[in-house]
Design an enzyme around this catalytic site. Structure first.
Site, short mmCIF file in Angstrom:
data_model
loop_
_atom_site.label_atom_id
_atom_site.label_comp_id
_atom_site.label_asym_id
_atom_site.label_seq_id
_atom_site.Cartn_x
_atom_site.Cartn_y
_atom_site.Cartn_z
N HIS A 1 0.81 -1.21 0.00
CA HIS A 1 0.00 0.00 0.00
C HIS A 1 0.85 1.27 0.00
O HIS A 1 0.34 2.37 -0.25
CB HIS A 1 -0.93 -0.01 1.22
CG HIS A 1 -2.24 0.67 1.00
ND1 HIS A 1 -2.47 1.52 -0.07
CD2 HIS A 1 -3.41 0.63 1.69
CE1 HIS A 1 -3.71 1.97 -0.02
NE2 HIS A 1 -4.30 1.45 1.04
N ASP B 1 -2.28 2.30 -4.53
CA ASP B 1 -3.52 2.70 -3.87
C ASP B 1 -4.59 1.64 -4.08
O ASP B 1 -4.51 0.81 -5.00
CB ASP B 1 -4.00 4.04 -4.42
CG ASP B 1 -3.07 5.18 -4.05
OD1 ASP B 1 -2.41 5.07 -3.00
OD2 ASP B 1 -3.01 6.16 -4.82
#
Length: 417
Positions: free
Chosen positions: A388, A392
């Site tokens: 992450h 995204d």
């Protein structure tokens, strides 16, 4: 003249290995390019070949850890190949051994104190790495073993022989000995981790500690792919000599998705973000020693048949311990298929420093709604774990949807849509 047999360099990240097995005995005559040993490292198992012909002298024992560049044997090039064949060579030592055994039995009792003194003296010698390893695995103290090596030193064979003997009866005196552990009564076995398993453990822990791991899921209808395989399998095998599997479809679908969502094809290097513009996809392969991930190169340029052949070759090499360090490096994305073992759903862990990994699972007939009707379809759950810090949620979900669309409508792979 003696030629030293050294452990060769196997890559910058490999500094040592375990000499897993010798394929020759001390004193054997070996031919040039004959297999001498197998070396197990934290990434691969490699083989050592004789650079010249001659009589070999082994310098380390099986199970010893050796550094890159270490001398593990020497080959005496001046030695001539024995003219009587191996049978004659084997008979002589046996006869000599019998003669020495008979002679030993005839020794007078007055020599026994001298032998005992030599044995006592040997107790101060440090045990070899092989003896230490067996001691750790079995719990046997080398100091309690009567050594048969030089100056009464305890050898690997002495330890193995002692390990085969039944354990002595425990004392019945109250409070004289501690309670038996699970190891003592055979309920557990203690075994040292192999270099490969240790490396796998380190990499998995590092991935969970260094990356911001997140997993997104979807499901895919395998009807179209299964129909294509059934329709074209016979012609495919006749043309290419290999079966058309599911993996080539998923490799192509991953390339298609990476091209659509290039952020997945990037990775962090310190404070720099590296964007890759090539499509080398790792395919996880299970072996007896652990999971390895050989990399299929240039998947965007290869046909289904070439991808299937590469995967088959890598799988065979992995299970035979023939992978090279280059086979395992440079991938930009990984596919792991737990479905072949029956897994229904999982959250795969990243193969660092990659930013994404796709987990495939078991195909099961499930009730789904198609055009307003409930029908049975062969369905598979997909799981995509990602870093992450780089990717995204929107990009990860889009990436997985692209794979789903490509598998449910394989024509998209042909037209790149």
């Amino acid at each position: 003249m003696a030629t030293e047999v050294k452990v060769p360099s196997l890559g910058e990240s490999i500094t040592s290995g375990i000499l897993a097995s010798w394929h020759v005995n001390d004193g054997d005559y070996v031919a040039k390019d004959q297999l001498l040993y197998e070396l197990e490292t934290d990434k691969i198992t490699s083989e050592g070949l004789a650079e010249t012909a001659g009589t070999v002298s082994l310098k380390v024992a099986e199970g010893d850890e050796v550094e890159i560049g270490a001398i593990v044997a020497e080959i005496d090039e001046s030695a001539k190949k024995p003219a009587g064949g191996d049978e004659k060579k084997e008979d002589a030592p046996a006869e000599k051994k019998d003669a020495e055994s008979a002679k030993a039995e005839e020794k007078p009792a007055k020599e026994e104190p001298a032998q005992e003194a030599a044995s006592t003296k040997s107790k101060g010698l440090p045990p070899s790495p092989a003896v230490q390893r067996i001691a750790e695995e079995t719990g046997i103290d080398p100091a309690t073993i009567e050594g048969t090596g030089k100056d009464g030193r305890v050898t690997k064979g002495d330890m193995l022989k002692a390990a085969e003997k039944p354990a002595p009866a425990k004392s019945s005196a109250p409070v004289a000995a501690p309670a038996a552990s699970a190891e003592d009564d055979g309920r557990v076995t203690r075994k040292k981790m192999s270099p490969l398993r240790k490396k796998i453990a380190q990499r998995l822990v590092a991935a969970t500690q260094e990356a911001a791991l997140l997993t997104t899921f979807n499901e895919v209808d395998m009807s179209r792919v299964m129909g294509l395989r059934k329709k074209h399998q016979e012609s495919f095998v006749a043309q290419h000599g290999i079966k058309l599997g599911f993996m080539s479809f998923f490799v192509k679908a991953v390339v298609h998705a990476l091209q659509a969502v290039p952020q997945i094809n990037s990775q962090i290097d310190g404070d720099t973000l590296i964007q890759n513009h090539y499509y080398d996809v790792g395919v996880a392969v299970g072996t007896d020693k652990g999971l390895v991930v050989p990399v299929v190169r240039d998947c965007d340029k290869k046909s289904f048949a070439q991808i299937e052949q590469d995967i088959a070759d890598y799988a065979k090499a992995a299970r035979n311990g023939k992978l090279t360090i280059d086979d395992l490096q440079g991938g930009v994305f990984t596919i792991s298929n737990g479905g072949i073992y029956g897994s229904m759903l999982s959250t795969p862990i990243l193969n660092m420093p990659q930013s994404g990994i796709l987990g495939l699972h078991n195909i099961q007939q499930r009730a789904v709604v198609v055009d307003g009707e409930v029908v049975a379809r062969p369905m598979m759950y997909l799981a995509m774990s990602y870093d992450h810090r780089v990717v995204d949620g929107k990009e990860a979900v889009t990436f997985l949807v692209k794979i789903k669309e490509a598998i449910e409508d394989p024509d998209r792979l042909l037209f790149g849509i």
